[in-house]
Design an enzyme around this catalytic site. Structure first.
Site, mmCIF file in Angstrom:
data_model
loop_
_atom_site.group_PDB
_atom_site.id
_atom_site.type_symbol
_atom_site.label_atom_id
_atom_site.label_comp_id
_atom_site.label_asym_id
_atom_site.label_seq_id
_atom_site.Cartn_x
_atom_site.Cartn_y
_atom_site.Cartn_z
ATOM 1 N N GLU A 106 -44.937 -77.285 -33.395
ATOM 2 C CA GLU A 106 -44.651 -76.107 -34.250
ATOM 3 C C GLU A 106 -45.222 -74.816 -33.659
ATOM 4 O OE1 GLU A 106 -45.709 -76.943 -38.367
ATOM 5 O OE2 GLU A 106 -44.082 -78.394 -38.522
ATOM 6 N N GLU A 163 -40.524 -84.528 -37.768
ATOM 7 C CA GLU A 163 -41.258 -84.461 -39.051
ATOM 8 C C GLU A 163 -40.233 -84.225 -40.143
ATOM 9 O OE1 GLU A 163 -44.790 -82.047 -39.578
ATOM 10 O OE2 GLU A 163 -45.326 -82.317 -37.458
HETATM 11 O O1 AHR Z 1 -47.323 -83.295 -41.561
HETATM 12 C C1 AHR Z 1 -48.176 -82.288 -41.999
HETATM 13 C C2 AHR Z 1 -48.099 -81.006 -41.165
HETATM 14 O O2 AHR Z 1 -46.832 -80.425 -41.371
HETATM 15 C C3 AHR Z 1 -48.191 -81.159 -39.667
HETATM 16 O O3 AHR Z 1 -49.497 -81.136 -39.218
HETATM 17 C C4 AHR Z 1 -47.459 -79.956 -39.152
HETATM 18 O O4 AHR Z 1 -46.854 -80.177 -37.911
HETATM 19 C C5 AHR Z 1 -46.452 -79.631 -40.251
HETATM 20 O O5 AHR Z 1 -46.480 -78.294 -40.592
#
Ligand code: AHR
Length: 492
Positions: free
Chosen positions: A171, A289
């Site tokens: 990110e 994610e």
């Molecule tokens: O999964 C939780 C968080 O969400 C992670 O650390 C990050 O990559 C995302 O913003």
């Protein structure tokens, strides 16, 4: 009663089911590692300190790939702290934690073998860069005879791990990221790091950071810029997105509409850059994610005191969440031609399908079930099924089809996955197959009667067969899996 139809035809091929679509994520965050997967002294812990109850649930879920060690955590992480006998405690600035480093790369790799999953490592491109990424890769994958590979051998690991999947940071578009970068800064760094890492090990596959979510102000432009820098050096572009109900159940039940549009937009952007650069190579996607996350309940890290393994975003999931998660999996399968990797975030305790109590039991959350069933039964070739039926009007996403569906076929074994997104109306589904069909079983998770209950065990569903047709009544707000036998032919 509203009616919906779909057609299962062997010529509607999307792509073979890639097991990597059933990935998960273990971050050094909250209690995902400590008292999640790892808890020395727990009655169920093995000699390595791994919780065998969590290992069993991970295997039952059918998890294929696990991304590690972050997440936001990786952007301040010094991987050397987590190997060998000296493990310094450090401040983790990403989540305001105290990281003891008791668990590190070698523990993770031993755990992946016990869990039967493929590792997906992320390198720190926030506070660190090309050199440290190459050092880590050399430690992990180089046979021996160099400082870092010999250190691994000294740490008791004779054979190189041969880790294939590597994420170039996490990110990096997010201002919250430690060492956040502009698209140009990140694109250049990622490209140079990727080129160097490939010299260390030409067999690796590399994931470039896309946007943190589709609502980022730089969404789209970020992807285009970083791809212009690193198109030739990487294999995949990442996507992240989380969804929550926010008092709008009808809109929430249609969350996968957004996931679908997000994937299509990124495919278009990646292909646009490929065309602009006149490349034959396609960049595939790593949706590394995704999940339901009640982010509005999280006060933010600013107010957190520095703590070891704090209780952080341990959301309890509902029946409606399970239906939405089932729909996300349908959506990922429907894009199996371009989405090659997907990781539900996270595995244990943090917004997770598996919850644990320190010293106590481990249990399955509602969202565990659609994941486990899809991972087990989605086999062979993914087929689109051309669903038709009523449209729903939502404030969030405009018009959305009430029926979401996909099928997989292996030999004569058919698995049909369907979601009725209507919050209050059942749907009579007719599925037309290419030949006579025999239902084997049907399973449903229905949230319509009580969407916020925190138990959602799959129940049997009645399915009728008549020649080449299957019919079933899909309850309001439900996820269904129908397994059947049908001579599909040799085309698949
Ligand atoms: O999964 C939780 C968080 O969400 C992670 O650390 C990050 O990559 C995302 O913003």
């Amino acid at each position: 009663m509203p009616q919906a139809h779909l057609t299962l035809d062997p010529s509607f091929r999307i792509a073979p089911v890639d097991r990597r679509l059933f990935g998960s994520f273990v971050e050094h965050m909250g209690r995902c590692v400590y008292t999640g997967i790892y808890e020395p002294g727990h009655p169920a812990a093995d000699d390595n300190g791994f919780r065998t109850d969590v290992l069993e649930l991970t295997r039952e879920m059918g998890v294929s790939v696990v991304r590690y060690p972050g997440g936001n955590f990786v952007s301040g992480y010094r991987w050397e702290d987590g190997v060998g006998p000296d493990r310094p405690s450090r401040l983790d600035l990403a989540w305001r934690q105290i990281e003891t480093n008791a668990f590190g790369l070698n523990e993770f790799m031993t755990w992946t073998r016990a869990a039967g999953v493929e590792p997906m490592m992320a390198v720190n491109l926030g506070t660190r860069g090309l050199q440290e990424a190459c050092d880590l890769l050399e430690y992990a994958n180089h046979p021996s005879g160099t400082q870092w590979s010999d250190l691994r051998v000294k740490h008791g690991v004779t054979d190189p791990y041969g880790i294939k999947l590597w994420c170039l940071g996490n990110e990096m578009d997010g201002p919250w990221q430690i060492g956040h970068k502009t698209a140009h800064e990140y694109g250049r760094l990622a490209n140079e790091t990727a080129k160097a890492m490939r010299i260390v090990d030409p067999g690796i596959e590399l994931v470039l950071c896309g946007s943190s979510n589709s609502g980022m102000p730089t969404f789209g432009a970020w992807e285009a810029t970083v791809l212009e820098h690193a198109y030739d050096a990487v294999d995949y572009l990442s996507l992240h997105n989380y969804y929550e109900e926010n008092g709008d159940l009808p809109g929430f039940l249609c969350s996968a509409v957004d996931m679908d549009r997000y994937i299509s937009a990124i495919v278009a952007t990646a292909d646009h850059i490929g065309a602009k650069l006149r490349r034959k190579k396609k960049i595939n996607l790593s949706f590394d994610e995704w999940n339901v996350w009640y982010q509005s309940r999280f006060a933010g890290r600013e107010r957190l005191p520095f703590q070891e393994a704090p209780e952080l975003i341990e959301d309890t999931f509902t029946a409606a969440d399970a239906v939405v998660v089932g729909d996300f999996l349908i959506t990922l399968l429907r894009h199996a031609d371009r989405v090659s990797i997907a990781c539900q975030a996270q595995l244990a305790n943090i917004i997770a399908p598996i919850r644990t109590e320190p010293g106590g039991p481990a249990w399955r959350q509602t969202i565990f079930h659609p994941f486990a069933l899809t991972a087990r039964h989605a086999r062979g070739m993914v087929l689109r099924v051309e669903p038709s039926g009523p449209l729903l009007e939502t404030e969030r996403y405009g018009e959305a089809p009430a029926l979401s569906a996909v099928a997989t076929v292996e030999g004569s074994r058919v698995a049909l996955f369907a979601v009725n997104r209507s919050p209050d109306q059942d749907l009579d589904l007719t599925a037309r197959l290419p030949a006579a069909v025999r239902p084997v079983s049907a399973t449903v998770i229905a949230a319509g009667d009580d969407p916020h209950r925190v138990e959602a065990l799959p129940q049997p569903l009645t399915v009728q067969a008549d020649g080449d047709r299957l019919t079933a009544r899909l309850p309001a707000a439900s996820w269904t899996m129908i397994l059947a036998e049908c001579s599909i032919g040799d085309e698949v």
